[in-house]
Design a protein around this motif. Structure first.
Motif, PDB file in Angstrom:
ATOM      1  N   LYS A  74       1.165   4.258  -2.873  1.00  0.00           N
ATOM      2  CA  LYS A  74       0.838   5.611  -2.433  1.00  0.00           C
ATOM      3  C   LYS A  74       2.019   6.544  -2.727  1.00  0.00           C
ATOM      4  O   LYS A  74       1.849   7.650  -3.245  1.00  0.00           O
ATOM      5  CB  LYS A  74       0.541   5.572  -0.928  1.00  0.00           C
ATOM      6  CG  LYS A  74      -0.228   6.765  -0.458  1.00  0.00           C
ATOM      7  CD  LYS A  74      -0.892   6.519   0.894  1.00  0.00           C
ATOM      8  CE  LYS A  74      -1.249   7.855   1.500  1.00  0.00           C
ATOM      9  NZ  LYS A  74      -0.807   7.985   2.878  1.00  0.00           N
ATOM     10  N   ASP A  75       3.203   6.022  -2.422  1.00  0.00           N
ATOM     11  CA  ASP A  75       4.427   6.777  -2.652  1.00  0.00           C
ATOM     12  C   ASP A  75       4.592   7.123  -4.135  1.00  0.00           C
ATOM     13  O   ASP A  75       5.090   8.186  -4.497  1.00  0.00           O
ATOM     14  CB  ASP A  75       5.593   5.903  -2.153  1.00  0.00           C
ATOM     15  CG  ASP A  75       6.918   6.612  -2.213  1.00  0.00           C
ATOM     16  OD1 ASP A  75       6.931   7.842  -2.040  1.00  0.00           O
ATOM     17  OD2 ASP A  75       7.954   5.936  -2.423  1.00  0.00           O
ATOM     18  N   PRO A  97      -2.326   5.071  -5.881  1.00  0.00           N
ATOM     19  CA  PRO A  97      -2.765   3.986  -4.993  1.00  0.00           C
ATOM     20  C   PRO A  97      -3.584   2.944  -5.759  1.00  0.00           C
ATOM     21  O   PRO A  97      -4.303   3.293  -6.707  1.00  0.00           O
ATOM     22  CB  PRO A  97      -3.650   4.704  -3.969  1.00  0.00           C
ATOM     23  CG  PRO A  97      -3.294   6.137  -4.048  1.00  0.00           C
ATOM     24  CD  PRO A  97      -2.832   6.387  -5.447  1.00  0.00           C
ATOM     25  N   GLY A 135       0.835  -1.205   0.000  1.00  0.00           N
ATOM     26  CA  GLY A 135       0.000   0.000   0.000  1.00  0.00           C
ATOM     27  C   GLY A 135       0.866   1.250   0.000  1.00  0.00           C
ATOM     28  O   GLY A 135       0.623   2.198  -0.766  1.00  0.00           O
ATOM     29  N   LYS A 190      -6.160  -0.665  -5.326  1.00  0.00           N
ATOM     30  CA  LYS A 190      -7.178  -1.096  -4.371  1.00  0.00           C
ATOM     31  C   LYS A 190      -7.296  -2.608  -4.163  1.00  0.00           C
ATOM     32  O   LYS A 190      -7.802  -3.076  -3.157  1.00  0.00           O
ATOM     33  CB  LYS A 190      -8.541  -0.619  -4.908  1.00  0.00           C
ATOM     34  CG  LYS A 190      -9.320   0.527  -4.228  1.00  0.00           C
ATOM     35  CD  LYS A 190      -8.959   0.942  -2.869  1.00  0.00           C
ATOM     36  CE  LYS A 190     -10.038   0.610  -1.840  1.00  0.00           C
ATOM     37  NZ  LYS A 190      -9.594   0.849  -0.487  1.00  0.00           N
TER      38      LYS A 190
END
Ligand SMILES: *Cc1c(COP(=O)(O)O)cnc(C)c1O
Length: 486
Positions: free
Chosen positions: A156-157, A161, A152, A163
């Motif tokens: 995000k980084d 993102p 995750g 799911k």
């Protein structure tokens, strides 16, 4: 009061009786009320048992004798790898230098412990084919959670993102549980006729929102995921990761490295494969290994070697942070380290070899007596079902309960879910041929009883103090206190 063989601790209680006599305090006595705010102080504990030392020791010793463990007999619990743990590992974990060490000792004062953890990480990386390892996770499920947090954090980084986590229908329940706990949506992938994943199956579910495929190899049917390399290539081509649940490394050690098969993250259960005790909710250890690309997201602190010194490195902007108090379950690591050092690479390979041989031996010798849904070479465990016995009204539960009368712990039952009435047997490498033959004889004899006297099996076990208990009630409404009626 009804008569019981072993009274409850509450029943042997006698007001004012004590089992310990602590020495007089050698520091000034402080009233609890003066040191702790009143709202944090506990009042009287109603019904708290009071017993003498001998009464207390005898009570718990008697209870422990009603238990069944790997030290008392064959425990073929599939997926759990209940193998015998050499006692020398216990001795080593109790060496004062390890057991008396304060878990927050500064690095300069615990070089030995850090060296052990550092070396263990390297051994586990080598065994699994990973680049970096964290020893923090307290169990397999927490290792999974750690890996999923890292996946995750990675997406995000990168500013996009994702799911979804793809999970095959044979997966251990912790896989979907960890995924949703980490905030992902679970997409179920059906295993095909051969009981394994197919590249087509994965292809049809994967999309640009897929963060990872979470698979188990060997899978929970005890079968090797033969298409793993091709499947990994598909997953990677979509920019996603391959997470492998490595709880069951008992079949692979020394033969193949998951890293070479395209796996990006894997957790190992030291309390299964690496011969440390488990069961009953005791401590475990689920180190997580990852490929280089994910290393920046590993939990802190990291243990690093600088010259001849070991240091705890608390820096790492991208890290998911600390996962566990202290550095994980250290004493389990000591046992695993001792186990690996003692038997070495060849020993690990031999362990896998014997585990696979034993499972296939049981499979071949029992497949006429019990339905074998996937009749192919298995890895370290084999899965039967109650299909033949159910014609006589005998179910997997009856067979499992009857095994207790023959002196064996029942195998894992009704799991994996894709096999109705599953009986999952994992003999491990630590059992002798005569023990395994004894188990096979018992299973054959039960198959015969199912035909000749099904009513007998319905009441099994017949030789124990209690027979069938209401397991649902025991789990949902546990009665842990004697004074609570109902
Ligand atoms: C045991 C097991 C787990 C969970 O490990 P814990 O240490 O009990 O959290 C996960 N996956 C598989 C395949 C297992 O056998």
């Amino acid at each position: 009061m009804e008569e019981r063989e072993v009274p409850l601790i509450f029943e042997i209680s006698s007001e004012g009786r004590v089992g310990v006599e602590p020495p007089d305090s050698d520091v000034p006595v402080v009233n609890p009320e003066d040191a702790i705010p009143g709202r944090f102080l506990r009042g009287d504990i109603r019904g708290f048992p009071e017993a003498g030392e001998a009464g207390c020791v005898r009570h718990y010793t008697r209870l422990s004798q009603k238990n069944f463990g790997v030290d008392s007999g064959f425990y073929p619990l599939g997926s759990c790898t209940m193998k015998y743990n050499p006692k020398v590992n216990e001795d080593i974990s109790r060496l004062a230098g390890f057991s008396m060490l304060h878990p927050y000792s500064p690095a300069e004062l615990c070089q030995g412990a850090l060296a052990l953890m550092h070396e263990l990480s390297m051994y586990l990386s080598e065994i699994s084919g990973m680049d970096s390892m964290t020893l923090q996770p307290a169990a397999g499920a927490q290792g999974e959670l750690c890996g999923l947090f890292m996946i995750g954090a990675y997406f995000k980084d990168k500013g996009r993102p994702r799911k979804k986590i793809l999970i095959p229908d044979t997966a251990h329940g912790t896989n979907p549980a960890s995924s949703s706990l980490a905030g992902f949506d679970v997409v179920r992938v059906a295993s095909e006729g051969k009981g394994i994943l197919t590249p087509e199956g994965v292809k049809s579910h994967i999309d640009k929102d897929t963060a990872a495929l979470m698979l188990t190899n060997p899978n929970t049917l005890g079968l090797f995921e033969e298409n793993i390399k091709e499947i990994a290539d598909i997953v990677h081509s979509r920019g996603a990761f391959v997470y492998c649940d490595g709880a069951n490394l008992n079949a692979l050690m020394g033969f193949m490295k998951l890293g070479d098969m395209g796996v990006d993250l894997v957790q190992l259960n030291l309390h299964k494969t690496f011969s440390t005790p488990h069961g009953g909710g005791g401590p475990g250890s689920g180190p997580l290994g990852v490929k280089k690309i994910l290393a920046p997201y590993l939990p802190l602190p990291r243990i690093r070697k600088k010259g001849e010194r070991y240091v705890l490195d608390f820096k790492g902007e991208k890290s998911i942070g600390r996962l566990k108090a202290f550095y994980g379950h250290f004493s389990i690591m000591v046992r695993a380290y001792a186990y690996i050092r003692r038997i070495g690479g060849e020993g690990l390979k031999h362990a896998s070899e014997a585990a696979i041989l034993n499972a296939n031996y049981i499979k071949e010798r029992l497949k006429k007596d019990y339905h074998l849904p996937y009749d192919r070479t298995c890895m370290h465990e084999c899965v039967f079902s109650d299909k033949y016995q159910s014609r006589f009204g005998v179910t997997t539960l009856d067979i499992a309960k009857r095994l207790i009368d023959y002196g064996f712990h029942p195998p894992t039952v009704y799991f994996p879910l894709v096999v109705p009435g599953a009986i999952m047997v994992e003999p491990t490498e630590t059992e002798s041929l005569s023990t395994i033959d004894g188990f096979i004889d018992a299973m054959k004899s039960i198959a015969k009883e199912a035909v000749e006297d099904p009513a007998l099996l319905k009441n099994a076990p017949l030789t124990t103090k209690t027979s069938r208990v209401d397991e649902t009630m025991a789990a949902r409404e546990p009665r842990l206190r004697w004074d609570i009626k109902g």
